[in-house]
Write an enzyme that holds these catalytic residues in place. Structure first.
Site, PDB file in Angstrom:
ATOM      1  N   THR A 122       7.651  -9.927  12.672  1.00 12.03           N
ATOM      2  CA  THR A 122       7.025  -9.054  11.673  1.00 12.03           C
ATOM      3  C   THR A 122       7.491  -7.613  11.839  1.00 12.03           C
ATOM      4  OG1 THR A 122       5.074  -8.782  13.089  1.00 12.03           O
ATOM      5  CG2 THR A 122       4.996 -10.522  11.425  1.00 12.03           C
ATOM      6  N   THR A 127       1.910  -6.119   6.192  1.00  9.34           N
ATOM      7  CA  THR A 127       2.672  -5.821   7.399  1.00  9.34           C
ATOM      8  C   THR A 127       2.494  -6.849   8.496  1.00  9.34           C
ATOM      9  OG1 THR A 127       0.835  -4.388   8.038  1.00  9.34           O
ATOM     10  CG2 THR A 127       2.727  -3.342   6.993  1.00  9.34           C
ATOM     11  N   ASN A 157       5.165  -8.294  17.824  1.00 10.76           N
ATOM     12  CA  ASN A 157       5.725  -9.473  17.176  1.00 10.76           C
ATOM     13  C   ASN A 157       7.107  -9.110  16.647  1.00 10.76           C
ATOM     14  OD1 ASN A 157       6.451 -11.551  15.348  1.00 10.76           O
ATOM     15  ND2 ASN A 157       4.313 -12.030  14.930  1.00 10.76           N
ATOM     16  N   PRO A 158       8.184  -9.516  17.319  1.00 12.48           N
ATOM     17  CA  PRO A 158       9.530  -9.128  16.873  1.00 12.48           C
ATOM     18  C   PRO A 158       9.850  -9.549  15.445  1.00 12.48           C
ATOM     19  CG  PRO A 158       9.598 -10.078  19.076  1.00 12.48           C
ATOM     20  CD  PRO A 158       8.208 -10.304  18.561  1.00 12.48           C
ATOM     21  N   ILE A 188       6.865  -4.193  21.413  1.00 14.25           N
ATOM     22  CA  ILE A 188       6.927  -4.823  20.093  1.00 14.25           C
ATOM     23  C   ILE A 188       6.047  -6.069  20.145  1.00 14.25           C
ATOM     24  CG2 ILE A 188       8.416  -5.840  18.352  1.00 14.25           C
ATOM     25  CD1 ILE A 188       8.739  -2.789  18.815  1.00 14.25           C
ATOM     26  N   GLY A 228       6.691   1.066  11.106  1.00 17.34           N
ATOM     27  CA  GLY A 228       7.202   0.899   9.745  1.00 17.34           C
ATOM     28  C   GLY A 228       7.731   2.154   9.096  1.00 17.34           C
ATOM     29  N   GLU A 229       6.975   3.253   9.214  1.00 15.26           N
ATOM     30  CA  GLU A 229       7.395   4.476   8.530  1.00 15.26           C
ATOM     31  C   GLU A 229       8.613   5.117   9.182  1.00 15.26           C
ATOM     32  OE1 GLU A 229       3.623   6.579   6.658  1.00 15.26           O
ATOM     33  OE2 GLU A 229       3.112   5.624   8.553  1.00 15.26           O
ATOM     34  N   GLY A 231       0.816  -1.210   0.000  1.00 12.41           N
ATOM     35  CA  GLY A 231       0.000   0.000   0.000  1.00 12.41           C
ATOM     36  C   GLY A 231       0.849   1.258   0.000  1.00 12.41           C
ATOM     37  N   PHE A 232       1.649   1.450   1.079  1.00 16.56           N
ATOM     38  CA  PHE A 232       2.586   2.573   1.206  1.00 16.56           C
ATOM     39  C   PHE A 232       1.892   3.934   1.104  1.00 16.56           C
ATOM     40  CE2 PHE A 232       4.891  -0.879  -1.146  1.00 16.56           C
ATOM     41  CZ  PHE A 232       5.492  -1.418  -0.030  1.00 16.56           C
TER      42      PHE A 232
END
Length: 729
Positions: free
Chosen positions: A621, A498, A618-619, A616, A691-692, A269-270
């Site tokens: 993902t 993600t 899920n380390p 975190i 993520g960003e 998507g981004f």
């Protein structure tokens, strides 16, 4: 007509008679269970994706579909005089041709970019001015290329000039002031002993997701006055249906509940799939004309460079003033970007500058140069990506001028509270991230610019701070239902690659105190509780708050052994008092580069990101997200650049053969470390967006490493061999 859909639920394991779950067995299992949050659970949708059985938008099974191909505007600005469709209609298999003369009338202009085929005006090259419906995609494409669009051209403005005297300063940018100031900037500048006054630039960037924009549209023969009846179904690739549900029903003359959006799997998507784009409006109009047959449309890579958004070309002017000890006396940041005259979207490029470092005097301003180009849209870390590239490069320049270590300069300007709002930080891990990163990266190896060498290769090391804000907009909902021995999480979330299908199950499992295998997800569609989209690095903590609230409500009502069919719906909210704190995620990026003294080629040997991002979930993902973000940022820093024909406003390198992105061979060693952190002011799990943040500091760290290697300062991306050669000539 029938429509078949797939669910994300994995096959349930068969239970032997002696393994039937009883209340006693369940309670016994609960007693010593380890928590799911914080463990590296593998992606539950992984097997479906690697076997090719996860249905993406274009792949859903529909009966007797026809195919649609857009007709683009051949000029940059003007009006259509005549459209000749005779040759196109003669192509075997053509069913219908849409033009502005005979298309369905749209109802409400909810979005100017979606208002297509309603008149002869052309706002930009590539604007959709027609569409061909045919029995096969080949026939639709052939016929669309035979449609002749005769136009009257008007004078267009397509070239970006950051010093354009007609640039506008929007009053509001993303719900905050477009221009703001603190103290006396002129006085702070006069007091400064050391000064940096430079401009930094980025070209237009395009998302280039692996999955192209695609949609299947189906109109249903139902009573239009029934507010509960689905009149239009869209199998679409998007980042969540919430914005589609807001913009498309009024555009198409529907009530919100009459639109069904289905998108269980998304191939990237981004930000580019957050909003509906014109091709979706075209598909809906075509399906209405050809009803009850479904209409399928998948954009080509070249078409995606025309009409589904991009990161706009922009220039950042940064002025830093500092005393002899390196403490900032003044910061000024003026961000100027290209913007579409049809629909303006201004990135928040100055926001991070307002809160990153302590200074008594500051001024920031956003400016937009209006052009006759396709509308821009969000692209991963919008605004922060290019704004922080400028700020962190300028900080490196100031450190060099002062003769101070770049990390030390940042430590000297660490603020006690948010410089913009004067609120205390919820948590701020920038200093720990810089210090930990310097240990892991062996920062002491760094030498003066141009002095570290291996044969023809000049070696450099650079650093940059990174951050990303809490993007809370609204508190939305989740539902938990106990059925068939499983707990099903339902909400209008979206997994854009993600790992949402996985982490949402982990959050629910801990809130219910059950194994993660006992939880399933039903997301990516309307008909479930409204939730925020997957964007702005807000999904996990916003969705998690709602899921925890729903799980707690279910347990209050039904205990730990709810009956089959038991359900609870709840709203997720930030903790009471959260608005009193400044809430951001922080980190540091480190880069090691090698620059050829023969060819000026830049190779990024190593990247390290150290992040304070709360809990975190899920380390596994989470690391994948950060590695992906650093890779995407490296690609933009070294390769990505688009070229416009100034005569026509057309992107010339509009495919993956000529719009260069990083390949496997371009990526060196990538390392990620998360600092232990829990931020209770973000929500129930103490997690932040991630993520960003990996995008934000990476280009500056690479550019600063190039300077350390060569002594050449590059202020425009991408950092190509040509730019290094030009800088030395």
């Amino acid at each position: 007509m029938s429509i078949s859909t797939s669910t994300d639920a994995p096959a349930r394991p068969q239970t032997r008679p002696d393994e039937t779950e009883t209340p006693e067995r369940t309670n016994e299992a609960r007693a010593g269970r380890e928590k799911s949050v914080g463990t590296p659970v593998r992606r539950v949708d992984g097997p479906l994706k690697v076997t090719g059985t996860a249905p993406y938008a274009y792949e859903h099974g529909v009966e007797n579909p026809c195919y649609l191909w857009p007709v683009p505007a051949p000029i940059t600005k003007g009006r259509i005089v005549r459209i000749d469709t005779d040759a196109a209609r003669a192509v075997p298999g053509v069913l219908h041709i849409l033009t502005h003369e005979d298309s369905p009338r749209l109802a409400v202009k909810s979005d100017p970019a979606l208002w297509i085929l309603q008149g002869p005006q052309i706002a930009h090259r590539g604007q959709i001015v027609g569409g061909v419906i045919a029995e096969t995609p080949e026939a639709a494409r052939e016929a669309a290329e035979l449609v002749e669009v005769i136009c009257e051209e008007e004078r267009a403005k397509v070239e970006f000039d950051p010093h354009d005297p007609e640039a506008e300063s929007p009053r509001i940018v993303l719900m905050k002031r477009g221009t703001e100031s603190k103290g006396d900037l002129d006085e702070g500048w006069r007091e400064a002993v050391h000064r940096i006054d430079q401009e930094y630039a980025n070209p237009t960037h395009f998302h280039a997701q692996m999955e192209p924009h695609a949609v299947i549209a189906v109109w249903h023969d139902v009573d239009g006055f029934d507010p509960r009846a689905t009149r239009l179904t869209l199998f679409d690739t998007n980042q969540g249906p919430i914005i589609h549900r807001a913009l498309l029903p009024p555009l198409l003359g529907l009530l919100p509940n009459q639109l069904e959006v289905i998108s269980p799997y998304v191939g990237g998507g981004f930000g580019g799939k957050a909003f509906p784009h014109p091709h979706i409006a075209l598909a809906a109009m075509a399906a209405k004309v050809i009803s009850p047959r479904p209409v399928k449309l998948a954009l080509t890579r070249q078409q995606m460079f025309q009409s589904v958004g991009h990161r706009p070309e922009a220039s950042q002017r940064i002025r830093l003033g500092a005393d002899r000890n390196g403490r900032l006396t003044a910061i000024e940041h003026i961000s100027t970007q290209a913007a579409s005259r049809l629909k303006r979207n201004v990135d928040q490029s100055c926001f991070a500058t307002r809160m990153m470092y302590a200074t008594p005097n500051r001024r920031t301003e956003h400016r937009a140069v209006m052009l006759d180009l396709p509308p821009e849209t969000w692209m991963r870390a919008p605004g922060d990506f290019n704004g922080m590239f400028a700020l962190e490069t300028a900080m490196d320049e100031l450190a060099h001028q002062l003769g101070v270590d770049p990390i030390e300069l940042r430590l000297r300007n660490e603020p006690d509270v948010d410089p913009e709002t004067e609120k205390p930080w919820s948590t701020r891990a920038l200093v720990p991230a810089l210090k930990r990163g310097s240990e892991l990266f062996d920062w002491g190896r760094r030498q003066d610019p141009g002095t570290l060498r291996e044969g023809e290769w000049l070696i450099g090391i650079g650093v940059a701070s990174t951050c990303f804000p809490n993007q809370h907009v609204a508190s939305l909902f989740a539902r938990i239902t106990h059925t068939g021995g499983k707990y099903v999480v339902q909400m209008q979330a979206s997994d854009i690659g993600t790992g949402a299908h996985t982490v949402l199950r982990q959050i629910a499992a801990d809130a219910l105190d059950v194994p993660v295998e006992q939880v399933e997800t039903d997301i990516g569609r309307t008909g479930t509780p409204m939730a925020i989209m997957a964007g702005g690095s807000q999904g996990t903590y916003e969705w998690g708050n709602a899921i925890v609230a729903a799980c707690e409500k279910l347990r209050r009502k039904h205990g730990d052994n709810p009956p089959d069919g038991a359900s609870a719906r709840a709203q997720g909210r930030p903790p009471r008092g959260a608005s009193k704190y400044s809430r951001h995620a922080f980190g540091a990026q480190f880069a090691e580069v090698a620059v050829s003294s023969v060819t000026s080629e830049v190779r990024v040997r190593r990247l390290l990101g150290v992040y304070g991002a709360g809990t975190i979930i899920n380390p596994l993902t989470a690391r994948s997200q950060m590695v992906g973000g650093m890779t995407m940022a490296l690609s933009a820093a070294l390769f990505e650049e688009s070229y416009h024909d100034p005569r026509f406003g057309k992107v010339m390198n509009h495919d993956l053969a000529s719009y260069h992105i990083a390949a496997h061979a371009d990526i060196g060693e990538l390392e990620v470390e998360f600092l232990p952190e829990y931020d209770k002011w973000f929500g129930a799990k103490g997690s932040k967006g991630i993520g960003e943040m990996a995008m934000v500091g990476t280009p500056a760290a690479i550019g600063n490493a190039i300077f350390n290697a060569t002594g050449i300062r590059l202020r425009d991306t991408p950092f190509t061999p040509a730019s290094l050669i030009e800088a030395t000539s």
